[in-house]
Scaffold this active site. Structure first.
Site, short mmCIF file in Angstrom:
data_model
loop_
_atom_site.label_atom_id
_atom_site.label_comp_id
_atom_site.label_asym_id
_atom_site.label_seq_id
_atom_site.Cartn_x
_atom_site.Cartn_y
_atom_site.Cartn_z
N CYS A 147 30.72 35.80 53.78
CA CYS A 147 30.23 34.41 53.70
C CYS A 147 29.37 34.13 52.47
O CYS A 147 28.97 32.98 52.26
CB CYS A 147 29.46 34.05 54.97
SG CYS A 147 27.82 34.83 55.05
N THR A 180 2.10 62.79 59.58
CA THR A 180 1.70 61.39 59.56
C THR A 180 0.18 61.27 59.53
O THR A 180 -0.52 62.03 60.20
CB THR A 180 2.25 60.61 60.77
OG1 THR A 180 1.68 59.29 60.81
CG2 THR A 180 1.96 61.32 62.08
N CYS A 239 25.48 35.54 58.44
CA CYS A 239 26.51 35.72 59.48
C CYS A 239 26.35 37.01 60.28
O CYS A 239 27.04 37.21 61.27
CB CYS A 239 27.91 35.67 58.87
SG CYS A 239 28.37 37.14 57.91
N ILE A 264 12.61 56.06 57.31
CA ILE A 264 13.78 55.17 57.26
C ILE A 264 14.98 55.85 56.58
O ILE A 264 15.97 55.19 56.27
CB ILE A 264 13.45 53.86 56.52
CG1 ILE A 264 12.99 54.15 55.07
CG2 ILE A 264 12.37 53.07 57.27
CD1 ILE A 264 12.76 52.91 54.22
N ASP A 265 14.89 57.17 56.36
CA ASP A 265 15.88 57.86 55.53
C ASP A 265 17.10 58.40 56.27
O ASP A 265 18.08 58.82 55.64
CB ASP A 265 15.22 59.00 54.75
CG ASP A 265 14.37 59.91 55.64
OD1 ASP A 265 14.87 60.33 56.70
OD2 ASP A 265 13.21 60.19 55.28
N PHE A 325 3.89 57.72 50.96
CA PHE A 325 3.27 56.50 50.45
C PHE A 325 1.82 56.70 50.06
O PHE A 325 1.34 56.10 49.11
CB PHE A 325 3.37 55.39 51.51
CG PHE A 325 4.72 54.75 51.54
CD1 PHE A 325 4.91 53.48 51.02
CD2 PHE A 325 5.80 55.40 52.08
CE1 PHE A 325 6.16 52.88 51.05
CE2 PHE A 325 7.06 54.82 52.11
CZ PHE A 325 7.23 53.55 51.59
N ARG A 326 1.11 57.54 50.80
CA ARG A 326 -0.35 57.54 50.65
C ARG A 326 -0.95 58.76 49.95
O ARG A 326 -2.15 58.80 49.73
CB ARG A 326 -1.00 57.36 52.03
CG ARG A 326 -0.83 55.96 52.53
CD ARG A 326 -1.35 55.75 53.93
NE ARG A 326 -1.31 54.34 54.25
CZ ARG A 326 -0.20 53.69 54.58
NH1 ARG A 326 0.94 54.32 54.63
NH2 ARG A 326 -0.22 52.40 54.85
N HIS A 378 10.62 52.01 62.13
CA HIS A 378 10.58 51.14 60.95
C HIS A 378 11.96 50.86 60.37
O HIS A 378 12.08 50.40 59.23
CB HIS A 378 9.65 51.73 59.89
CG HIS A 378 8.23 51.80 60.33
ND1 HIS A 378 7.33 52.74 59.86
CD2 HIS A 378 7.54 51.05 61.23
CE1 HIS A 378 6.15 52.55 60.44
NE2 HIS A 378 6.25 51.54 61.28
N GLN A 423 8.72 57.30 61.88
CA GLN A 423 8.35 56.15 61.06
C GLN A 423 9.17 56.13 59.77
O GLN A 423 9.02 55.23 58.96
CB GLN A 423 6.85 56.23 60.72
CG GLN A 423 5.96 56.19 61.95
CD GLN A 423 4.50 56.44 61.61
OE1 GLN A 423 3.78 55.53 61.20
NE2 GLN A 423 4.05 57.68 61.77
#
Length: 238
Positions: free
Chosen positions: A152, A190, A131, A104-105, A34-35, A120, A102
């Site tokens: 639903c 990180t 539902c 999400i993969d 991201f950074r 995360h 951290q």
């Protein structure tokens, strides 16, 4: 390199290793962080990525959220790299007690790691907001526009922690416990700028903190060993 030799020595001596990782773990698998200069936060979109990845944006502009989400966060054909694999090996040998990530993969699990605490959330878990029905990653990939529940008709949301959302308290408590009981804490890939996740390392009470990151971080001074190299180049020595 002397620092890498010291790292290998510490890992060999350790009995309860905890690994705390961020985006730098996955960049070597081709997933952008991201950074960095090429990261998501430095690319141009109609809205800033921080805004798109917020709960309020998801709630009010769900279709645009999913356009960005599918385009930038659901990267296909990605495989675990040497870091993921070495961590899985350390766990299988009984030396590593937990991976706290951290990311999400889901690449840690794909590499074979069993005890992974995903602070995360994960792109592999998605739920109907009405539902609670579960949907996998493939369902989101194959859907168009806003994915809807086949049971639903409710709107589906990824089990990913967005800006404005709280981290799971139970998961945080587990992470703190693992970090407290570790004899070595390896922090890798990180910037340690995302809180409250970055604050977890303050709970470490063991012998050595090893910090491996290409760039300097604000926490370099608290580490017993700092290595400014690519994670993969360091972990290949294990």
């Amino acid at each position: 390199m002397e620092a890498i030799e010291k790292f290998v020595e510490l890992v060999n001596q350790a009995e309860r290793i905890v690994f705390f990782g961020g985006a730098g773990v996955s960049t070597e698998s081709g997933i952008p962080d991201f950074r960095s200069v090429d990261g998501l936060y430095n690319q141009q979109y109609k809205y800033p990525p921080e805004q798109i990845l917020s709960y309020s944006f998801y709630d009010k502009r769900t279709r645009e959220f999913y356009e960005f989400y599918r385009d930038k966060l659901l990267i296909k054909g990605v495989e675990p790299n040497i870091v993921h694999k070495k961590l899985a090996e350390l766990e299988q040998k009984g030396k590593l007690t937990a991976v706290i990530t951290q990311n999400i993969d889901g690449l840690h699990q794909l590499a074979g790691s069993k005890n992974v605490l995903e602070l995360h959330g994960s792109i592999h878990r998605n739920y109907c907001t009405r539902c609670g029905e579960f949907y996998d990653l493939e369902y989101i990939e194959k859907s168009e526009g806003v994915p809807l529940c086949s049971e639903c008709g409710g709107r589906i949301k990824p089990a990913v922690v967005l800006y404005q959302e709280m981290l799971n308290k139970e998961l945080i408590a587990q992470a703190i416990e693992y970090i407290k009981n570790a004899d070595i804490l390896i922090i890798g890939g990180t910037s340690l700028e995302v809180y409250p996740a970055a604050g977890l390392i303050d709970y470490f009470e063991g012998g050595n903190i090893v910090l491996i990151n290409k760039d300097e971080t604000k926490k370099d001074s608290v580490a017993d060993l700092v290595i400014h190299e690519k994670l993969g180049d360091v972990f290949r020595n294990l």
